[in-house]
Design a protein around this motif. Structure first.
Motif, PDB file in Angstrom:
ATOM      1  N   MET A 114      13.302  10.321  -5.838  1.00  0.00           N
ATOM      2  CA  MET A 114      13.363   8.859  -5.980  1.00  0.00           C
ATOM      3  C   MET A 114      13.492   8.128  -4.643  1.00  0.00           C
ATOM      4  O   MET A 114      12.827   7.116  -4.427  1.00  0.00           O
ATOM      5  CB  MET A 114      14.523   8.487  -6.911  1.00  0.00           C
ATOM      6  CG  MET A 114      14.622   7.030  -7.219  1.00  0.00           C
ATOM      7  SD  MET A 114      13.195   6.511  -8.187  1.00  0.00           S
ATOM      8  CE  MET A 114      13.792   4.988  -8.837  1.00  0.00           C
ATOM      9  N   ASP A 115      14.325   8.640  -3.740  1.00  0.00           N
ATOM     10  CA  ASP A 115      14.513   7.963  -2.460  1.00  0.00           C
ATOM     11  C   ASP A 115      13.217   7.881  -1.663  1.00  0.00           C
ATOM     12  O   ASP A 115      12.893   6.844  -1.087  1.00  0.00           O
ATOM     13  CB  ASP A 115      15.620   8.629  -1.642  1.00  0.00           C
ATOM     14  CG  ASP A 115      15.352  10.093  -1.332  1.00  0.00           C
ATOM     15  OD1 ASP A 115      14.549  10.738  -2.035  1.00  0.00           O
ATOM     16  OD2 ASP A 115      15.969  10.599  -0.367  1.00  0.00           O
ATOM     17  N   ARG A 116      12.438   8.945  -1.671  1.00  0.00           N
ATOM     18  CA  ARG A 116      11.164   8.957  -0.948  1.00  0.00           C
ATOM     19  C   ARG A 116      10.118   8.068  -1.610  1.00  0.00           C
ATOM     20  O   ARG A 116       9.344   7.404  -0.933  1.00  0.00           O
ATOM     21  CB  ARG A 116      10.615  10.374  -0.859  1.00  0.00           C
ATOM     22  CG  ARG A 116      11.447  11.315  -0.060  1.00  0.00           C
ATOM     23  CD  ARG A 116      11.337  10.948   1.415  1.00  0.00           C
ATOM     24  NE  ARG A 116      11.922  11.985   2.206  1.00  0.00           N
ATOM     25  CZ  ARG A 116      11.347  12.521   3.262  1.00  0.00           C
ATOM     26  NH1 ARG A 116      10.189  12.085   3.661  1.00  0.00           N
ATOM     27  NH2 ARG A 116      11.954  13.458   3.930  1.00  0.00           N
ATOM     28  N   VAL A 117      10.098   8.078  -2.932  1.00  0.00           N
ATOM     29  CA  VAL A 117       9.149   7.228  -3.665  1.00  0.00           C
ATOM     30  C   VAL A 117       9.430   5.761  -3.367  1.00  0.00           C
ATOM     31  O   VAL A 117       8.517   4.987  -3.040  1.00  0.00           O
ATOM     32  CB  VAL A 117       9.215   7.501  -5.180  1.00  0.00           C
ATOM     33  CG1 VAL A 117       8.374   6.496  -5.954  1.00  0.00           C
ATOM     34  CG2 VAL A 117       8.769   8.921  -5.493  1.00  0.00           C
ATOM     35  N   MET A 118      10.695   5.369  -3.445  1.00  0.00           N
ATOM     36  CA  MET A 118      11.051   3.969  -3.193  1.00  0.00           C
ATOM     37  C   MET A 118      10.799   3.587  -1.737  1.00  0.00           C
ATOM     38  O   MET A 118      10.317   2.487  -1.457  1.00  0.00           O
ATOM     39  CB  MET A 118      12.505   3.703  -3.580  1.00  0.00           C
ATOM     40  CG  MET A 118      12.745   3.784  -5.078  1.00  0.00           C
ATOM     41  SD  MET A 118      11.592   2.805  -6.078  1.00  0.00           S
ATOM     42  CE  MET A 118      12.036   1.151  -5.591  1.00  0.00           C
ATOM     43  N   ALA A 119      11.104   4.487  -0.804  1.00  0.00           N
ATOM     44  CA  ALA A 119      10.832   4.203   0.611  1.00  0.00           C
ATOM     45  C   ALA A 119       9.334   4.009   0.841  1.00  0.00           C
ATOM     46  O   ALA A 119       8.926   3.086   1.554  1.00  0.00           O
ATOM     47  CB  ALA A 119      11.372   5.327   1.487  1.00  0.00           C
ATOM     48  N   SER A 120       8.522   4.846   0.218  1.00  0.00           N
ATOM     49  CA  SER A 120       7.062   4.711   0.345  1.00  0.00           C
ATOM     50  C   SER A 120       6.570   3.404  -0.258  1.00  0.00           C
ATOM     51  O   SER A 120       5.668   2.759   0.280  1.00  0.00           O
ATOM     52  CB  SER A 120       6.355   5.882  -0.345  1.00  0.00           C
ATOM     53  OG  SER A 120       6.690   7.084   0.264  1.00  0.00           O
ATOM     54  N   HIS A 121       7.166   3.027  -1.381  1.00  0.00           N
ATOM     55  CA  HIS A 121       6.784   1.772  -2.029  1.00  0.00           C
ATOM     56  C   HIS A 121       7.163   0.583  -1.146  1.00  0.00           C
ATOM     57  O   HIS A 121       6.346  -0.324  -0.928  1.00  0.00           O
ATOM     58  CB  HIS A 121       7.455   1.677  -3.388  1.00  0.00           C
ATOM     59  CG  HIS A 121       7.117   0.448  -4.156  1.00  0.00           C
ATOM     60  ND1 HIS A 121       5.826   0.068  -4.426  1.00  0.00           N
ATOM     61  CD2 HIS A 121       7.918  -0.499  -4.726  1.00  0.00           C
ATOM     62  CE1 HIS A 121       5.832  -1.062  -5.116  1.00  0.00           C
ATOM     63  NE2 HIS A 121       7.082  -1.415  -5.309  1.00  0.00           N
ATOM     64  N   ILE A 122       8.360   0.598  -0.608  1.00  0.00           N
ATOM     65  CA  ILE A 122       8.849  -0.516   0.213  1.00  0.00           C
ATOM     66  C   ILE A 122       8.086  -0.619   1.526  1.00  0.00           C
ATOM     67  O   ILE A 122       7.740  -1.723   1.959  1.00  0.00           O
ATOM     68  CB  ILE A 122      10.367  -0.377   0.452  1.00  0.00           C
ATOM     69  CG1 ILE A 122      11.113  -0.629  -0.864  1.00  0.00           C
ATOM     70  CG2 ILE A 122      10.855  -1.327   1.539  1.00  0.00           C
ATOM     71  CD1 ILE A 122      12.570  -0.232  -0.841  1.00  0.00           C
ATOM     72  N   ASN A 123       7.799   0.520   2.172  1.00  0.00           N
ATOM     73  CA  ASN A 123       7.114   0.440   3.471  1.00  0.00           C
ATOM     74  C   ASN A 123       5.597   0.303   3.357  1.00  0.00           C
ATOM     75  O   ASN A 123       4.891   0.245   4.354  1.00  0.00           O
ATOM     76  CB  ASN A 123       7.510   1.606   4.385  1.00  0.00           C
ATOM     77  CG  ASN A 123       6.942   2.938   3.966  1.00  0.00           C
ATOM     78  OD1 ASN A 123       5.950   3.024   3.249  1.00  0.00           O
ATOM     79  ND2 ASN A 123       7.581   4.008   4.421  1.00  0.00           N
ATOM     80  N   GLY A 124       5.076   0.263   2.120  1.00  0.00           N
ATOM     81  CA  GLY A 124       3.661  -0.011   1.915  1.00  0.00           C
ATOM     82  C   GLY A 124       2.734   1.190   1.966  1.00  0.00           C
ATOM     83  O   GLY A 124       1.517   1.023   1.971  1.00  0.00           O
ATOM     84  N   THR A 125       3.259   2.400   1.988  1.00  0.00           N
ATOM     85  CA  THR A 125       2.387   3.572   2.045  1.00  0.00           C
ATOM     86  C   THR A 125       2.060   4.151   0.669  1.00  0.00           C
ATOM     87  O   THR A 125       1.147   4.970   0.554  1.00  0.00           O
ATOM     88  CB  THR A 125       3.017   4.691   2.913  1.00  0.00           C
ATOM     89  OG1 THR A 125       4.280   5.054   2.369  1.00  0.00           O
ATOM     90  CG2 THR A 125       3.189   4.225   4.353  1.00  0.00           C
ATOM     91  N   LEU A 126       2.762   3.726  -0.366  1.00  0.00           N
ATOM     92  CA  LEU A 126       2.531   4.280  -1.699  1.00  0.00           C
ATOM     93  C   LEU A 126       1.201   3.810  -2.295  1.00  0.00           C
ATOM     94  O   LEU A 126       0.437   4.621  -2.815  1.00  0.00           O
ATOM     95  CB  LEU A 126       3.688   3.924  -2.642  1.00  0.00           C
ATOM     96  CG  LEU A 126       3.614   4.527  -4.039  1.00  0.00           C
ATOM     97  CD1 LEU A 126       3.588   6.055  -3.970  1.00  0.00           C
ATOM     98  CD2 LEU A 126       4.793   4.055  -4.880  1.00  0.00           C
ATOM     99  N   VAL A 127       0.902   2.536  -2.200  1.00  0.00           N
ATOM    100  CA  VAL A 127      -0.333   2.005  -2.791  1.00  0.00           C
ATOM    101  C   VAL A 127      -1.577   2.650  -2.173  1.00  0.00           C
ATOM    102  O   VAL A 127      -2.463   3.086  -2.908  1.00  0.00           O
ATOM    103  CB  VAL A 127      -0.379   0.461  -2.720  1.00  0.00           C
ATOM    104  CG1 VAL A 127      -1.758  -0.069  -3.081  1.00  0.00           C
ATOM    105  CG2 VAL A 127       0.677  -0.134  -3.650  1.00  0.00           C
ATOM    106  N   PRO A 128      -1.681   2.771  -0.841  1.00  0.00           N
ATOM    107  CA  PRO A 128      -2.855   3.458  -0.287  1.00  0.00           C
ATOM    108  C   PRO A 128      -2.961   4.916  -0.752  1.00  0.00           C
ATOM    109  O   PRO A 128      -4.067   5.412  -0.985  1.00  0.00           O
ATOM    110  CB  PRO A 128      -2.646   3.384   1.227  1.00  0.00           C
ATOM    111  CG  PRO A 128      -1.750   2.217   1.427  1.00  0.00           C
ATOM    112  CD  PRO A 128      -0.871   2.167   0.221  1.00  0.00           C
ATOM    113  N   LEU A 129      -1.831   5.575  -0.903  1.00  0.00           N
ATOM    114  CA  LEU A 129      -1.831   6.947  -1.384  1.00  0.00           C
ATOM    115  C   LEU A 129      -2.347   7.011  -2.827  1.00  0.00           C
ATOM    116  O   LEU A 129      -3.137   7.890  -3.177  1.00  0.00           O
ATOM    117  CB  LEU A 129      -0.417   7.525  -1.291  1.00  0.00           C
ATOM    118  CG  LEU A 129      -0.236   9.010  -1.540  1.00  0.00           C
ATOM    119  CD1 LEU A 129      -1.048   9.832  -0.538  1.00  0.00           C
ATOM    120  CD2 LEU A 129       1.234   9.367  -1.439  1.00  0.00           C
TER     121      LEU A 129
END
Length: 138
Positions: A114-129
């Motif tokens: 969860m911590d990594r998922v939320m960090a990726s979402h907040i820093n903007g790297t989740l959507v491109p992934l």
């Protein structure tokens, strides 16, 4: 081998695709290493969430992805007899947290707990992934 997935709805929202325990057992009963099971399951869909049905953090991560328009494949470890073995393999991958779930894979790549998922979402790297994996078309 082709697997059939059931779409499961909770209230008015969908958790994507839930894989029944009998199908998971069919995929992993071949005696191979649990880490191989996880890798095989992680590559089955664009977004894979290993979850526990009663975990509030798992609920939150499923809501996050569904709210973004992503239909993840969800493996509920507490509903499968071999769930403890899969959980042990996940613990090896993400580290020895007090609670290993949820664990998210996108495009076969480990995003993490969860911590990594939320960090990726907040820093903007989740959507491109998600776009790269074909899970999101925006």
């Amino acid at each position: 081998m082709q697997y059939q997935y059931q779409q499961v709805a909770e209230s008015s929202s969908s958790w994507g695709y839930y894989v029944p325990p009998s199908e998971v057992r069919g995929m992993i009963m071949d005696g191979s290493d649990p880490l191989e099971w996880v890798a095989r399951l992680a590559f089955e869909s664009a977004v894979v969430i290993f979850s526990m049905s009663s975990c509030c953090m798992c609920h939150a991560v499923k809501r996050l992805f569904c709210g973004m328009g992503v239909n993840p494949t969800v493996y509920e470890l507490d509903q499968d007899p071999r769930g403890k073995e899969i959980e042990g393999a996940l613990m090896t991958l993400v580290g020895n947290y007090s609670s290993v779930v949820p664990v998210v894979f996108v495009g076969g790549k480990l995003v993490g707990a969860m911590d990594r998922v939320m960090a990726s979402h907040i820093n903007g790297t989740l959507v491109p992934l998600l776009k790269e994996a074909g899970a999101l078309w925006l």
